[in-house]
Write an enzyme that holds these catalytic residues in place. Structure first.
Site, PDB file in Angstrom:
ATOM      1  N   GLU A   1      39.805 -19.902  16.984  1.00 58.25           N
ATOM      2  CA  GLU A   1      41.112 -20.254  16.338  1.00 58.25           C
ATOM      3  C   GLU A   1      41.657 -18.653  15.940  1.00 58.25           C
ATOM      4  OE1 GLU A   1      40.576 -22.631  12.611  1.00 58.25           O
ATOM      5  OE2 GLU A   1      40.366 -24.419  13.806  1.00 58.25           O
TER       6      GLU A   1
ATOM      7  N   HIS B   1      51.493 -22.478   7.143  1.00 59.86           N
ATOM      8  CA  HIS B   1      51.033 -22.980   8.490  1.00 59.86           C
ATOM      9  C   HIS B   1      51.940 -23.004   9.498  1.00 59.86           C
ATOM     10  CE1 HIS B   1      48.637 -24.590  11.617  1.00 59.86           C
ATOM     11  NE2 HIS B   1      47.487 -24.500  11.155  1.00 59.86           N
TER      12      HIS B   1
ATOM     13  N   ARG C   1      48.060 -16.006  10.830  1.00 60.43           N
ATOM     14  CA  ARG C   1      49.150 -17.222  10.423  1.00 60.43           C
ATOM     15  C   ARG C   1      50.062 -16.857   9.939  1.00 60.43           C
ATOM     16  NH1 ARG C   1      45.205 -22.010   8.010  1.00 60.43           N
ATOM     17  NH2 ARG C   1      44.218 -22.584  10.060  1.00 60.43           N
TER      18      ARG C   1
ATOM     19  N   HIS D   1      50.562 -24.566   3.355  1.00 59.19           N
ATOM     20  CA  HIS D   1      49.388 -25.004   3.872  1.00 59.19           C
ATOM     21  C   HIS D   1      48.289 -24.646   2.746  1.00 59.19           C
ATOM     22  CE1 HIS D   1      46.392 -26.522   6.489  1.00 59.19           C
ATOM     23  NE2 HIS D   1      45.776 -25.418   6.719  1.00 59.19           N
TER      24      HIS D   1
ATOM     25  N   ARG E   1      44.562 -16.001   4.556  1.00 58.85           N
ATOM     26  CA  ARG E   1      43.263 -16.681   5.070  1.00 58.85           C
ATOM     27  C   ARG E   1      43.019 -16.685   6.357  1.00 58.85           C
ATOM     28  NH1 ARG E   1      41.708 -21.884   6.147  1.00 58.85           N
ATOM     29  NH2 ARG E   1      43.602 -22.792   5.908  1.00 58.85           N
TER      30      ARG E   1
END
Length: 534
Positions: A119, A234, A281, A342, A377
Protein backbone atom coordinates in the site's frame (compact mmCIF):
# COMPACT_ATOMS: atom_id res chain seq x y z
CA UNK A 1 -31.53 6.68 37.96
CA UNK A 2 -30.12 3.18 38.47
CA UNK A 3 -26.55 2.56 39.64
CA UNK A 4 -24.42 -0.44 38.61
CA UNK A 5 -20.86 -1.55 39.42
CA UNK A 6 -18.37 -3.18 37.04
CA UNK A 7 -14.65 -3.86 37.35
CA UNK A 8 -14.14 -2.60 33.77
CA UNK A 9 -16.29 -0.59 31.36
CA UNK A 10 -15.43 -0.48 27.64
CA UNK A 11 -17.17 2.04 25.39
CA UNK A 12 -17.10 1.10 21.71
CA UNK A 13 -17.14 -2.17 19.80
CA UNK A 14 -14.62 -1.79 17.00
CA UNK A 15 -11.44 -3.86 16.97
CA UNK A 16 -9.90 -1.98 19.89
CA UNK A 17 -12.91 -2.39 22.16
CA UNK A 18 -13.64 -6.01 21.24
CA UNK A 19 -10.04 -7.19 21.54
CA UNK A 20 -9.59 -5.31 24.82
CA UNK A 21 -12.66 -7.02 26.28
CA UNK A 22 -11.35 -10.46 25.29
CA UNK A 23 -7.80 -9.93 26.54
CA UNK A 24 -8.84 -8.26 29.81
CA UNK A 25 -11.28 -11.07 30.57
CA UNK A 26 -8.53 -13.63 29.89
CA UNK A 27 -6.07 -11.84 32.16
CA UNK A 28 -8.62 -11.09 34.90
CA UNK A 29 -11.17 -13.93 34.73
CA UNK A 30 -12.89 -12.87 37.95
CA UNK A 31 -13.63 -9.39 36.65
CA UNK A 32 -17.03 -8.15 35.54
CA UNK A 33 -16.79 -6.38 32.17
CA UNK A 34 -19.43 -4.16 30.57
CA UNK A 35 -19.09 -3.33 26.87
CA UNK A 36 -21.30 -0.43 25.72
CA UNK A 37 -21.80 0.27 22.01
CA UNK A 38 -23.86 3.04 20.41
CA UNK A 39 -24.92 0.92 17.44
CA UNK A 40 -25.10 -2.85 17.00
CA UNK A 41 -22.17 -4.91 18.21
CA UNK A 42 -19.22 -4.49 15.84
CA UNK A 43 -20.62 -1.53 13.87
CA UNK A 44 -17.59 0.74 13.67
CA UNK A 45 -14.91 2.15 11.39
CA UNK A 46 -13.03 -1.13 11.87
CA UNK A 47 -15.76 -3.06 10.09
CA UNK A 48 -15.28 -1.02 6.90
CA UNK A 49 -11.49 -1.28 6.76
CA UNK A 50 -10.80 -2.97 3.42
CA UNK A 51 -7.12 -2.93 2.55
CA UNK A 52 -5.67 -4.83 5.47
CA UNK A 53 -3.58 -4.71 8.59
CA UNK A 54 0.15 -4.07 8.84
CA UNK A 55 1.95 -7.25 9.83
CA UNK A 56 5.68 -7.04 10.47
CA UNK A 57 6.14 -10.79 10.81
CA UNK A 58 9.35 -12.68 11.42
CA UNK A 59 8.68 -15.04 8.51
CA UNK A 60 8.40 -12.16 5.99
CA UNK A 61 12.10 -12.12 5.04
CA UNK A 62 11.72 -8.98 2.90
CA UNK A 63 10.54 -6.94 5.89
CA UNK A 64 11.76 -5.90 9.33
CA UNK A 65 10.77 -3.49 12.09
CA UNK A 66 13.44 -0.96 11.08
CA UNK A 67 11.86 -0.67 7.62
CA UNK A 68 8.35 -0.32 9.02
CA UNK A 69 9.50 2.26 11.57
CA UNK A 70 11.16 4.31 8.82
CA UNK A 71 8.04 4.20 6.62
CA UNK A 72 5.78 5.22 9.52
CA UNK A 73 8.04 8.10 10.55
CA UNK A 74 8.27 9.32 6.96
CA UNK A 75 4.48 9.33 6.54
CA UNK A 76 4.03 11.03 9.94
CA UNK A 77 5.76 14.20 8.70
CA UNK A 78 7.88 14.78 11.79
CA UNK A 79 5.19 14.36 14.45
CA UNK A 80 5.39 10.61 15.07
CA UNK A 81 6.90 9.51 18.38
CA UNK A 82 9.82 7.19 17.62
CA UNK A 83 9.41 5.12 20.78
CA UNK A 84 5.70 4.62 20.15
CA UNK A 85 6.31 3.63 16.52
CA UNK A 86 9.03 1.20 17.61
CA UNK A 87 6.77 -0.36 20.26
CA UNK A 88 3.83 -0.84 17.89
CA UNK A 89 6.07 -2.32 15.21
CA UNK A 90 7.90 -4.69 17.53
CA UNK A 91 4.62 -6.02 18.95
CA UNK A 92 3.08 -6.60 15.54
CA UNK A 93 4.21 -10.23 15.20
CA UNK A 94 2.78 -11.14 18.62
CA UNK A 95 -0.68 -9.65 18.19
CA UNK A 96 -1.17 -10.84 14.60
CA UNK A 97 -0.38 -14.39 15.63
CA UNK A 98 -2.71 -14.00 18.60
CA UNK A 99 -5.52 -13.01 16.21
CA UNK A 100 -4.73 -16.08 14.10
CA UNK A 101 -4.95 -18.25 17.23
CA UNK A 102 -8.50 -16.94 17.74
CA UNK A 103 -9.45 -18.10 14.27
CA UNK A 104 -8.93 -14.98 12.14
CA UNK A 105 -8.22 -16.32 8.64
CA UNK A 106 -5.87 -14.08 6.70
CA UNK A 107 -5.63 -14.81 2.98
CA UNK A 108 -3.03 -17.36 1.90
CA UNK A 109 -1.57 -18.43 -1.45
CA UNK A 110 -1.98 -21.87 -3.00
CA UNK A 111 0.93 -23.17 -0.95
CA UNK A 112 -0.61 -22.05 2.32
CA UNK A 113 1.65 -19.05 2.90
CA UNK A 114 0.29 -15.73 4.15
CA UNK A 115 -0.18 -13.22 1.34
CA UNK A 116 1.39 -9.79 1.86
CA UNK A 117 0.34 -6.86 -0.31
CA UNK A 118 1.64 -3.32 -0.83
CA UNK A 119 0.00 0.00 0.00
CA UNK A 120 0.96 3.65 -0.32
CA UNK A 121 4.18 4.86 1.36
CA UNK A 122 5.20 1.30 2.34
CA UNK A 123 8.61 0.23 1.06
CA UNK A 124 7.79 -3.50 1.04
CA UNK A 125 4.78 -5.82 0.91
CA UNK A 126 3.64 -6.18 4.56
CA UNK A 127 -0.16 -5.86 4.52
CA UNK A 128 -2.26 -8.89 5.42
CA UNK A 129 -5.87 -9.09 4.24
CA UNK A 130 -8.96 -11.27 4.74
CA UNK A 131 -11.37 -12.38 2.04
CA UNK A 132 -9.69 -9.98 -0.37
CA UNK A 133 -11.03 -6.61 0.74
CA UNK A 134 -13.00 -7.47 3.90
CA UNK A 135 -10.17 -7.41 6.43
CA UNK A 136 -11.85 -5.28 9.08
CA UNK A 137 -15.18 -7.03 8.72
CA UNK A 138 -13.63 -10.51 9.02
CA UNK A 139 -11.60 -9.69 12.14
CA UNK A 140 -14.54 -7.82 13.70
CA UNK A 141 -16.90 -10.72 13.00
CA UNK A 142 -14.61 -13.22 14.74
CA UNK A 143 -13.99 -10.99 17.77
CA UNK A 144 -17.69 -10.08 18.05
CA UNK A 145 -18.52 -13.76 18.13
CA UNK A 146 -16.01 -14.40 20.91
CA UNK A 147 -17.37 -11.47 22.94
CA UNK A 148 -20.98 -12.60 22.48
CA UNK A 149 -20.12 -16.11 23.63
CA UNK A 150 -18.30 -14.93 26.75
CA UNK A 151 -20.68 -14.90 29.71
CA UNK A 152 -18.32 -12.66 31.69
CA UNK A 153 -18.64 -9.83 29.14
CA UNK A 154 -21.98 -8.02 29.31
CA UNK A 155 -22.88 -6.17 26.10
CA UNK A 156 -25.26 -3.21 25.93
CA UNK A 157 -26.10 -2.25 22.34
CA UNK A 158 -27.71 0.90 20.93
CA UNK A 159 -26.59 2.79 24.04
CA UNK A 160 -24.51 5.98 24.12
CA UNK A 161 -22.13 7.12 26.84
CA UNK A 162 -22.96 10.73 27.69
CA UNK A 163 -20.71 11.76 30.58
CA UNK A 164 -17.60 10.56 32.37
CA UNK A 165 -17.80 10.75 36.16
CA UNK A 166 -14.54 12.39 37.24
CA UNK A 167 -13.68 13.56 40.74
CA UNK A 168 -10.33 14.78 42.05
CA UNK A 169 -8.59 13.86 38.80
CA UNK A 170 -9.82 10.25 38.80
CA UNK A 171 -12.48 8.59 36.68
CA UNK A 172 -15.13 6.79 38.71
CA UNK A 173 -17.55 5.73 36.03
CA UNK A 174 -19.77 6.83 33.20
CA UNK A 175 -23.41 7.76 32.53
CA UNK A 176 -25.06 5.86 29.67
CA UNK A 177 -28.35 6.38 27.81
CA UNK A 178 -30.29 3.88 25.69
CA UNK A 179 -32.74 6.39 24.26
CA UNK A 180 -35.19 5.91 27.10
CA UNK A 181 -33.33 5.37 30.36
CA UNK A 182 -30.15 6.66 31.97
CA UNK A 183 -27.87 4.45 34.04
CA UNK A 184 -24.86 5.35 36.14
CA UNK A 185 -22.07 2.80 35.77
CA UNK A 186 -19.51 2.99 38.56
CA UNK A 187 -16.02 1.66 37.75
CA UNK A 188 -12.40 2.52 38.48
CA UNK A 189 -11.50 1.44 34.93
CA UNK A 190 -13.24 3.12 32.01
CA UNK A 191 -11.87 2.39 28.53
CA UNK A 192 -12.91 4.54 25.60
CA UNK A 193 -12.70 2.98 22.11
CA UNK A 194 -15.27 5.05 20.25
CA UNK A 195 -13.40 5.58 16.99
CA UNK A 196 -13.23 8.63 14.75
CA UNK A 197 -15.02 11.78 13.60
CA UNK A 198 -15.71 11.26 9.89
CA UNK A 199 -19.39 12.22 10.12
CA UNK A 200 -18.35 15.82 10.78
CA UNK A 201 -17.72 16.04 7.02
CA UNK A 202 -20.08 16.01 4.04
CA UNK A 203 -18.00 13.36 2.27
CA UNK A 204 -16.72 10.52 4.45
CA UNK A 205 -16.02 6.82 4.23
CA UNK A 206 -17.04 6.43 7.90
CA UNK A 207 -20.31 4.88 9.10
CA UNK A 208 -23.05 6.99 10.69
CA UNK A 209 -21.86 6.22 14.22
CA UNK A 210 -18.49 8.05 13.78
CA UNK A 211 -19.53 11.36 15.38
CA UNK A 212 -16.64 11.92 17.80
CA UNK A 213 -18.69 11.16 20.92
CA UNK A 214 -15.86 9.77 23.03
CA UNK A 215 -13.47 12.61 22.21
CA UNK A 216 -16.09 15.23 23.09
CA UNK A 217 -16.93 13.43 26.33
CA UNK A 218 -13.25 13.17 27.29
CA UNK A 219 -12.69 16.87 26.58
CA UNK A 220 -15.65 17.87 28.73
CA UNK A 221 -14.27 15.68 31.55
CA UNK A 222 -10.90 17.47 31.47
CA UNK A 223 -8.74 15.03 29.50
CA UNK A 224 -5.91 16.42 27.36
CA UNK A 225 -6.51 16.18 23.61
CA UNK A 226 -3.73 16.22 21.02
CA UNK A 227 -3.26 17.29 17.38
CA UNK A 228 -6.96 17.75 16.65
CA UNK A 229 -6.28 19.51 13.34
CA UNK A 230 -5.06 16.35 11.61
CA UNK A 231 -7.94 14.83 9.66
CA UNK A 232 -6.89 12.35 6.99
CA UNK A 233 -8.83 12.48 3.74
CA UNK A 234 -8.70 9.29 1.72
CA UNK A 235 -7.99 10.09 -1.94
CA UNK A 236 -10.33 7.52 -3.49
CA UNK A 237 -13.93 7.24 -2.36
CA UNK A 238 -16.49 6.21 -4.97
CA UNK A 239 -17.96 9.33 -6.63
CA UNK A 240 -21.50 8.14 -7.38
CA UNK A 241 -24.96 9.01 -6.13
CA UNK A 242 -27.11 6.78 -3.96
CA UNK A 243 -26.30 4.36 -1.16
CA UNK A 244 -22.77 3.65 -2.42
CA UNK A 245 -21.72 7.31 -2.41
CA UNK A 246 -18.30 7.62 -0.71
CA UNK A 247 -17.81 3.85 -0.63
CA UNK A 248 -14.10 3.30 -0.01
CA UNK A 249 -11.96 2.23 -2.95
CA UNK A 250 -9.04 0.79 -1.04
CA UNK A 251 -5.49 2.04 -1.45
CA UNK A 252 -4.62 -1.60 -2.09
CA UNK A 253 -6.21 -1.24 -5.55
CA UNK A 254 -3.44 1.24 -6.37
CA UNK A 255 -1.02 -1.14 -4.69
CA UNK A 256 -2.02 -3.71 -7.29
CA UNK A 257 -1.33 -1.29 -10.15
CA UNK A 258 -4.33 1.02 -10.66
CA UNK A 259 -3.51 4.55 -11.86
CA UNK A 260 -5.17 7.93 -11.39
CA UNK A 261 -6.20 10.15 -14.29
CA UNK A 262 -8.21 13.34 -14.48
CA UNK A 263 -11.50 14.10 -16.19
CA UNK A 264 -9.56 14.98 -19.37
CA UNK A 265 -8.01 11.52 -19.44
CA UNK A 266 -4.51 12.60 -18.33
CA UNK A 267 -2.40 10.59 -15.89
CA UNK A 268 -0.90 13.07 -13.45
CA UNK A 269 0.63 11.62 -10.27
CA UNK A 270 4.18 11.82 -11.66
CA UNK A 271 3.78 15.61 -11.48
CA UNK A 272 3.21 15.50 -7.71
CA UNK A 273 5.49 12.83 -6.21
CA UNK A 274 8.14 10.28 -7.19
CA UNK A 275 6.06 7.47 -5.66
CA UNK A 276 3.12 8.51 -7.85
CA UNK A 277 -0.08 6.63 -6.86
CA UNK A 278 1.68 5.14 -3.83
CA UNK A 279 2.76 8.45 -2.32
CA UNK A 280 1.55 9.26 1.22
CA UNK A 281 -2.20 9.81 1.42
CA UNK A 282 -2.09 13.54 2.06
CA UNK A 283 -0.10 14.08 -1.15
CA UNK A 284 -2.38 11.90 -3.30
CA UNK A 285 -5.46 13.54 -1.80
CA UNK A 286 -4.25 17.07 -2.53
CA UNK A 287 -3.20 16.00 -6.03
CA UNK A 288 -6.72 14.67 -6.68
CA UNK A 289 -8.25 17.84 -5.25
CA UNK A 290 -6.00 19.99 -7.44
CA UNK A 291 -6.91 18.08 -10.63
CA UNK A 292 -10.60 18.28 -9.80
CA UNK A 293 -10.33 22.06 -9.51
CA UNK A 294 -8.28 22.40 -12.70
CA UNK A 295 -10.73 20.30 -14.68
CA UNK A 296 -13.81 21.84 -13.09
CA UNK A 297 -15.15 18.45 -12.02
CA UNK A 298 -15.97 16.92 -8.64
CA UNK A 299 -14.16 13.65 -9.41
CA UNK A 300 -11.09 12.07 -10.96
CA UNK A 301 -10.78 8.55 -12.33
CA UNK A 302 -9.06 5.41 -11.15
CA UNK A 303 -7.92 3.21 -14.01
CA UNK A 304 -7.79 -0.40 -12.80
CA UNK A 305 -7.89 -2.00 -16.25
CA UNK A 306 -4.28 -3.17 -15.87
CA UNK A 307 -5.47 -5.56 -13.14
CA UNK A 308 -6.78 -8.75 -14.73
CA UNK A 309 -10.55 -8.96 -14.24
CA UNK A 310 -10.52 -12.32 -12.48
CA UNK A 311 -7.71 -11.21 -10.19
CA UNK A 312 -9.59 -7.99 -9.34
CA UNK A 313 -12.76 -9.93 -8.59
CA UNK A 314 -10.91 -12.35 -6.30
CA UNK A 315 -8.69 -9.77 -4.59
CA UNK A 316 -11.39 -7.10 -4.20
CA UNK A 317 -14.75 -8.89 -4.24
CA UNK A 318 -16.64 -6.17 -2.34
CA UNK A 319 -15.24 -3.33 -4.45
CA UNK A 320 -15.90 -5.32 -7.65
CA UNK A 321 -19.52 -5.98 -6.66
CA UNK A 322 -20.10 -2.36 -5.62
CA UNK A 323 -18.72 -1.04 -8.90
CA UNK A 324 -20.80 -3.55 -10.85
CA UNK A 325 -23.91 -2.51 -8.91
CA UNK A 326 -23.26 1.07 -10.08
CA UNK A 327 -22.80 0.11 -13.72
CA UNK A 328 -18.99 0.21 -13.66
CA UNK A 329 -17.13 -2.65 -15.35
CA UNK A 330 -13.64 -2.36 -13.83
CA UNK A 331 -12.12 -4.27 -16.77
CA UNK A 332 -13.42 -1.67 -19.25
CA UNK A 333 -14.48 1.46 -17.38
CA UNK A 334 -12.70 4.03 -15.26
CA UNK A 335 -13.85 4.25 -11.64
CA UNK A 336 -14.95 7.80 -10.64
CA UNK A 337 -13.47 8.74 -7.27
CA UNK A 338 -12.99 11.77 -5.03
CA UNK A 339 -11.44 12.46 -1.62
CA UNK A 340 -13.44 11.88 1.58
CA UNK A 341 -12.76 12.24 5.30
CA UNK A 342 -11.42 8.89 6.40
CA UNK A 343 -9.29 8.79 9.55
CA UNK A 344 -8.49 11.01 12.53
CA UNK A 345 -4.88 11.28 13.69
CA UNK A 346 -5.86 13.56 16.57
CA UNK A 347 -7.70 12.52 19.68
CA UNK A 348 -7.27 11.88 23.38
CA UNK A 349 -3.61 12.05 24.36
CA UNK A 350 -2.66 8.54 25.50
CA UNK A 351 0.26 6.18 26.06
CA UNK A 352 0.55 2.94 24.10
CA UNK A 353 -1.29 1.15 26.91
CA UNK A 354 -4.13 3.66 26.76
CA UNK A 355 -3.38 5.73 29.87
CA UNK A 356 -4.63 9.32 29.63
CA UNK A 357 -4.25 12.44 31.78
CA UNK A 358 -7.16 11.23 33.97
CA UNK A 359 -6.49 8.36 36.40
CA UNK A 360 -8.56 5.27 35.62
CA UNK A 361 -9.61 6.57 32.21
CA UNK A 362 -8.07 4.91 29.14
CA UNK A 363 -8.36 5.61 25.41
CA UNK A 364 -7.42 3.15 22.65
CA UNK A 365 -7.76 2.93 18.88
CA UNK A 366 -8.70 5.83 16.63
CA UNK A 367 -10.08 7.93 19.50
CA UNK A 368 -6.59 8.02 21.03
CA UNK A 369 -3.59 10.07 19.91
CA UNK A 370 -0.44 8.18 20.85
CA UNK A 371 2.08 9.70 18.45
CA UNK A 372 2.10 6.66 16.17
CA UNK A 373 0.50 8.37 13.19
CA UNK A 374 1.92 11.85 13.62
CA UNK A 375 0.52 14.26 11.04
CA UNK A 376 -0.49 11.60 8.52
CA UNK A 377 -1.28 7.92 9.13
CA UNK A 378 0.58 5.28 7.16
CA UNK A 379 -1.88 2.97 5.41
CA UNK A 380 -3.14 -0.01 7.46
CA UNK A 381 -1.34 1.06 10.64
CA UNK A 382 -4.74 1.83 12.20
CA UNK A 383 -5.94 -1.74 12.79
CA UNK A 384 -2.49 -2.67 14.07
CA UNK A 385 -2.60 0.19 16.59
CA UNK A 386 -6.05 -0.95 17.76
CA UNK A 387 -4.94 -4.45 18.64
CA UNK A 388 -1.50 -3.57 20.03
CA UNK A 389 -3.00 -0.90 22.31
CA UNK A 390 -5.76 -3.24 23.48
CA UNK A 391 -3.24 -6.01 24.18
CA UNK A 392 -0.92 -3.62 26.04
CA UNK A 393 -3.76 -2.19 28.11
CA UNK A 394 -4.86 -5.68 29.13
CA UNK A 395 -1.29 -6.46 30.21
CA UNK A 396 -1.11 -3.21 32.20
CA UNK A 397 -4.41 -3.86 33.97
CA UNK A 398 -3.33 -7.38 34.91
CA UNK A 399 -1.14 -5.82 37.60
CA UNK A 400 -2.83 -2.45 38.03
CA UNK A 401 -6.59 -2.99 38.15
CA UNK A 402 -8.06 -0.82 40.88
CA UNK A 403 -10.68 -2.70 42.91
CA UNK A 404 -11.08 0.02 45.54
CA UNK A 405 -14.76 0.52 46.48
CA UNK A 406 -16.13 3.61 44.73
CA UNK A 407 -17.61 6.44 46.76
CA UNK A 408 -18.89 9.53 44.97
CA UNK A 409 -19.43 12.86 46.67
CA UNK A 410 -22.66 14.75 47.16
CA UNK A 411 -21.52 17.24 44.52
CA UNK A 412 -21.21 14.45 41.95
CA UNK A 413 -24.58 13.00 42.90
CA UNK A 414 -26.14 16.45 42.64
CA UNK A 415 -24.72 16.85 39.11
CA UNK A 416 -26.13 13.45 38.09
CA UNK A 417 -29.63 14.46 39.17
CA UNK A 418 -29.93 16.56 36.01
CA UNK A 419 -30.59 13.34 34.09
CA UNK A 420 -33.80 12.87 36.10
CA UNK A 421 -35.15 16.30 35.20
CA UNK A 422 -37.65 16.86 32.40
CA UNK A 423 -36.44 18.71 29.30
CA UNK A 424 -39.75 19.74 27.82
CA UNK A 425 -41.02 18.88 24.38
CA UNK A 426 -38.75 20.84 22.03
CA UNK A 427 -37.11 18.38 19.65
CA UNK A 428 -34.48 19.63 17.23
CA UNK A 429 -34.25 18.62 13.58
CA UNK A 430 -30.83 17.06 14.01
CA UNK A 431 -30.66 15.73 10.43
CA UNK A 432 -30.78 19.30 9.08
CA UNK A 433 -28.39 20.60 11.74
CA UNK A 434 -25.87 17.84 11.02
CA UNK A 435 -25.93 18.58 7.29
CA UNK A 436 -25.24 22.26 7.99
CA UNK A 437 -22.26 21.35 10.17
CA UNK A 438 -20.94 18.83 7.63
CA UNK A 439 -21.06 21.45 4.87
CA UNK A 440 -19.24 24.00 7.05
CA UNK A 441 -16.48 21.54 7.87
CA UNK A 442 -16.11 20.32 4.28
CA UNK A 443 -16.10 23.78 2.72
CA UNK A 444 -13.88 25.59 5.24
CA UNK A 445 -11.98 23.02 7.35
CA UNK A 446 -11.26 20.43 4.69
CA UNK A 447 -8.34 19.40 2.50
CA UNK A 448 -7.14 22.98 1.92
CA UNK A 449 -7.39 25.58 4.72
CA UNK A 450 -6.45 29.16 5.53
CA UNK A 451 -7.02 31.64 8.33
CA UNK A 452 -9.94 33.14 6.39
CA UNK A 453 -11.71 29.80 5.83
CA UNK A 454 -11.14 28.68 9.41
CA UNK A 455 -12.47 31.95 10.85
CA UNK A 456 -15.47 31.70 8.55
CA UNK A 457 -16.08 28.18 9.85
CA UNK A 458 -15.82 29.41 13.43
CA UNK A 459 -18.36 32.15 12.82
CA UNK A 460 -20.83 29.82 11.09
CA UNK A 461 -20.37 27.23 13.81
CA UNK A 462 -21.26 29.81 16.46
CA UNK A 463 -24.48 30.55 14.57
CA UNK A 464 -25.22 26.83 14.50
CA UNK A 465 -24.60 26.54 18.24
CA UNK A 466 -27.07 29.37 18.80
CA UNK A 467 -29.74 27.31 17.01
CA UNK A 468 -29.11 24.31 19.28
CA UNK A 469 -29.73 25.17 22.91
CA UNK A 470 -28.54 21.99 24.61
CA UNK A 471 -25.64 22.35 27.03
CA UNK A 472 -25.84 19.12 29.02
CA UNK A 473 -28.84 16.77 28.93
CA UNK A 474 -30.35 16.04 25.52
CA UNK A 475 -33.69 14.62 24.43
CA UNK A 476 -32.41 11.68 22.36
CA UNK A 477 -29.27 9.99 21.04
CA UNK A 478 -29.27 12.06 17.83
CA UNK A 479 -29.15 15.26 19.88
CA UNK A 480 -26.24 13.93 21.94
CA UNK A 481 -24.42 13.12 18.70
CA UNK A 482 -24.94 16.62 17.34
CA UNK A 483 -23.83 18.21 20.62
CA UNK A 484 -20.64 16.14 20.44
CA UNK A 485 -20.09 17.04 16.79
CA UNK A 486 -20.30 20.74 17.65
CA UNK A 487 -17.71 20.35 20.42
CA UNK A 488 -15.25 18.40 18.28
CA UNK A 489 -15.70 20.69 15.25
CA UNK A 490 -14.88 23.75 17.35
CA UNK A 491 -11.72 22.11 18.70
CA UNK A 492 -10.56 21.05 15.23
CA UNK A 493 -11.05 24.57 13.89
CA UNK A 494 -9.19 26.24 16.75
CA UNK A 495 -6.39 23.68 16.63
CA UNK A 496 -6.04 24.26 12.88
CA UNK A 497 -5.88 28.01 13.47
CA UNK A 498 -3.18 27.47 16.08
CA UNK A 499 -0.96 25.43 13.72
CA UNK A 500 0.55 28.11 11.51
CA UNK A 501 2.29 25.79 9.06
CA UNK A 502 1.48 23.00 6.62
CA UNK A 503 2.34 19.51 7.82
CA UNK A 504 1.00 16.13 6.73
CA UNK A 505 -2.78 16.17 6.41
CA UNK A 506 -3.00 19.80 7.60
CA UNK A 507 -2.42 22.15 4.66
CA UNK A 508 -2.81 25.93 4.89
CA UNK A 509 -2.47 28.14 1.82
CA UNK A 510 -1.40 31.08 4.01
CA UNK A 511 1.33 28.98 5.68
CA UNK A 512 2.39 26.53 2.93
CA UNK A 513 5.80 25.66 4.44
CA UNK A 514 6.60 23.20 7.21
CA UNK A 515 8.41 24.52 10.26
CA UNK A 516 11.83 23.11 11.11
CA UNK A 517 10.68 22.29 14.65
CA UNK A 518 7.71 19.98 15.09
CA UNK A 519 5.36 20.55 18.02
CA UNK A 520 2.16 18.92 19.20
CA UNK A 521 -1.02 20.90 19.78
CA UNK A 522 -2.28 19.84 23.21
CA UNK A 523 -5.74 21.07 24.19
CA UNK A 524 -7.42 21.18 27.60
CA UNK A 525 -10.73 22.56 28.83
CA UNK A 526 -9.89 25.03 31.60
CA UNK A 527 -12.49 27.18 33.38
CA UNK A 528 -14.93 26.14 30.68
CA UNK A 529 -12.70 27.41 27.86
CA UNK A 530 -10.52 25.68 25.28
CA UNK A 531 -6.83 26.20 26.14
CA UNK A 532 -3.57 25.08 24.54
CA UNK A 533 -1.10 23.55 27.01
CA UNK A 534 2.48 22.35 26.96
Amino acid sequence: MEYFNYSTVIIGSGLAGLYAAIKIQENLPDGKILLVTKADLGESNSRYSQGGIVAVLNENVSDNTASHIADTLNAGAGLSDFNVVKYISENSDKVIKDLISYGVEFDKDEEGNLMFTLEGAHSVNRILHCNGDETGRCIERKLSSLVSENENIIVMQNTIAVELIVENGACKGVVIFDGNNYRTILSNTVILATGGIGQLYKNTTNPLCATGDGIAMAYCAGAILQDMEFVQFHPTALAVQGNDRNFLISEAVRGEGAKLLDANGKYYMSEYHDMRELAPRDIVTRANFDRMEKCGEDFVYLDAKSIQAEKFKKRFPTIYATCERNGIDVSKDYIPVHPAAHYFMGGIKANVDGRTSIKGFYAIGEAASTGLHGANRLASNSLLECVVMAYSLAEFLKNNLDNTPIVISEDVEKNLRKYSQELGFIEYDTDTLKKELQNIMWDYVGIIRSEDTLKTANMQLQNLKYKFQRNSKCLNIAEYEFKNMLIVAQIIINSALNRKESRGAHYRTDYPLTKDVSEHNCILKQQGELSFVR
